[in-house]
Design a protein around this motif. Structure first.
Motif, PDB file in Angstrom:
ATOM      1  N   ASN A 141       0.811  -1.221   0.000  1.00 56.14           N
ATOM      2  CA  ASN A 141       0.000   0.000   0.000  1.00 56.14           C
ATOM      3  C   ASN A 141       0.842   1.268   0.000  1.00 56.14           C
ATOM      4  O   ASN A 141       0.312   2.364   0.096  1.00 56.14           O
ATOM      5  CB  ASN A 141      -0.989   0.002   1.173  1.00 56.14           C
ATOM      6  CG  ASN A 141      -0.300   0.006   2.519  1.00 56.14           C
ATOM      7  OD1 ASN A 141       0.899  -0.252   2.616  1.00 56.14           O
ATOM      8  ND2 ASN A 141      -1.041   0.279   3.571  1.00 56.14           N
ATOM      9  N   CYS A 142       2.160   1.147  -0.130  1.00 53.45           N
ATOM     10  CA  CYS A 142       3.042   2.319  -0.230  1.00 53.45           C
ATOM     11  C   CYS A 142       3.001   2.887  -1.636  1.00 53.45           C
ATOM     12  O   CYS A 142       2.806   2.158  -2.606  1.00 53.45           O
ATOM     13  CB  CYS A 142       4.492   1.933   0.051  1.00 53.45           C
ATOM     14  SG  CYS A 142       4.840   1.618   1.754  1.00 53.45           S
ATOM     15  N   LYS A 143       3.229   4.172  -1.709  1.00 54.12           N
ATOM     16  CA  LYS A 143       3.448   4.806  -3.013  1.00 54.12           C
ATOM     17  C   LYS A 143       4.957   4.937  -3.179  1.00 54.12           C
ATOM     18  O   LYS A 143       5.648   5.408  -2.282  1.00 54.12           O
ATOM     19  CB  LYS A 143       2.773   6.172  -3.061  1.00 54.12           C
ATOM     20  CG  LYS A 143       1.264   6.059  -3.039  1.00 54.12           C
ATOM     21  CD  LYS A 143       0.602   7.413  -3.153  1.00 54.12           C
ATOM     22  CE  LYS A 143      -0.896   7.228  -3.166  1.00 54.12           C
ATOM     23  NZ  LYS A 143      -1.534   7.573  -1.933  1.00 54.12           N
ATOM     24  N   ARG A 144       5.449   4.495  -4.316  1.00 56.63           N
ATOM     25  CA  ARG A 144       6.890   4.499  -4.594  1.00 56.63           C
ATOM     26  C   ARG A 144       7.170   5.228  -5.905  1.00 56.63           C
ATOM     27  O   ARG A 144       6.329   5.269  -6.788  1.00 56.63           O
ATOM     28  CB  ARG A 144       7.426   3.074  -4.678  1.00 56.63           C
ATOM     29  CG  ARG A 144       7.277   2.298  -3.374  1.00 56.63           C
ATOM     30  CD  ARG A 144       7.770   0.859  -3.525  1.00 56.63           C
ATOM     31  NE  ARG A 144       7.540   0.097  -2.321  1.00 56.63           N
ATOM     32  CZ  ARG A 144       8.431  -0.120  -1.366  1.00 56.63           C
ATOM     33  NH1 ARG A 144       9.650   0.369  -1.489  1.00 56.63           N
ATOM     34  NH2 ARG A 144       8.134  -0.831  -0.300  1.00 56.63           N
ATOM     35  N   ASP A 145       8.401   5.762  -6.012  1.00 55.35           N
ATOM     36  CA  ASP A 145       8.802   6.366  -7.279  1.00 55.35           C
ATOM     37  C   ASP A 145       9.306   5.278  -8.222  1.00 55.35           C
ATOM     38  O   ASP A 145       9.309   4.086  -7.869  1.00 55.35           O
ATOM     39  CB  ASP A 145       9.824   7.491  -7.063  1.00 55.35           C
ATOM     40  CG  ASP A 145      11.180   7.015  -6.544  1.00 55.35           C
ATOM     41  OD1 ASP A 145      11.460   5.793  -6.564  1.00 55.35           O
ATOM     42  OD2 ASP A 145      11.973   7.878  -6.123  1.00 55.35           O
TER      43      ASP A 145
END
Length: 115
Positions: free
Chosen positions: A97-101
């Motif tokens: 559920n993390c947002k990553r680049d």
């Protein structure tokens, strides 16, 4: 109630409804050391040991929320059970559920694990 971010990093929380920036207030740290252990089918293995936690503020009160790394939270839960009574221990959930680049660096988390 006060929220203490003791991870050593600013945390951006964004679950799509709530967005918060939790600035670090220091780093609770548990040193570790390793020693050689017997190989397993030719693969090198080690034993791991942990020292005492450092960087825990003295003025954390009952009712406060303390955000720790998983290793620091594991130590606190195991070795400081009296501290855990009356405070909430959270660890950043760095799962899917993390947002990553594009390089995989975490931009924000969408939840915490409660310890």
């Amino acid at each position: 109630m006060r929220i203490w971010n003791l991870t050593g990093r600013t945390i951006i929380y964004d679950d799509g409804r709530t967005k918060k920036q939790l600035t670090t207030e220091g780093a609770a740290w548990v040193p570790q050391d390793t020693s050689p252990a017997a190989d397993v089918e030719g693969m090198i293995t080690s034993h791991i040991g942990y020292g005492e936690i450092t960087g825990m503020p003295e003025n954390i009160d009952k009712g406060d929320v303390v955000i720790l790394t998983t290793k620091a939270a594991d130590f606190v839960v195991r070795e400081m059970p009296q501290f855990c009574k009356g405070v909430t221990i959270l660890c950043p959930n760095t799962g899917p559920n993390c947002k990553r680049d594009a390089a995989g660096k975490i931009l924000s988390i969408g939840g915490f694990f409660r310890r």
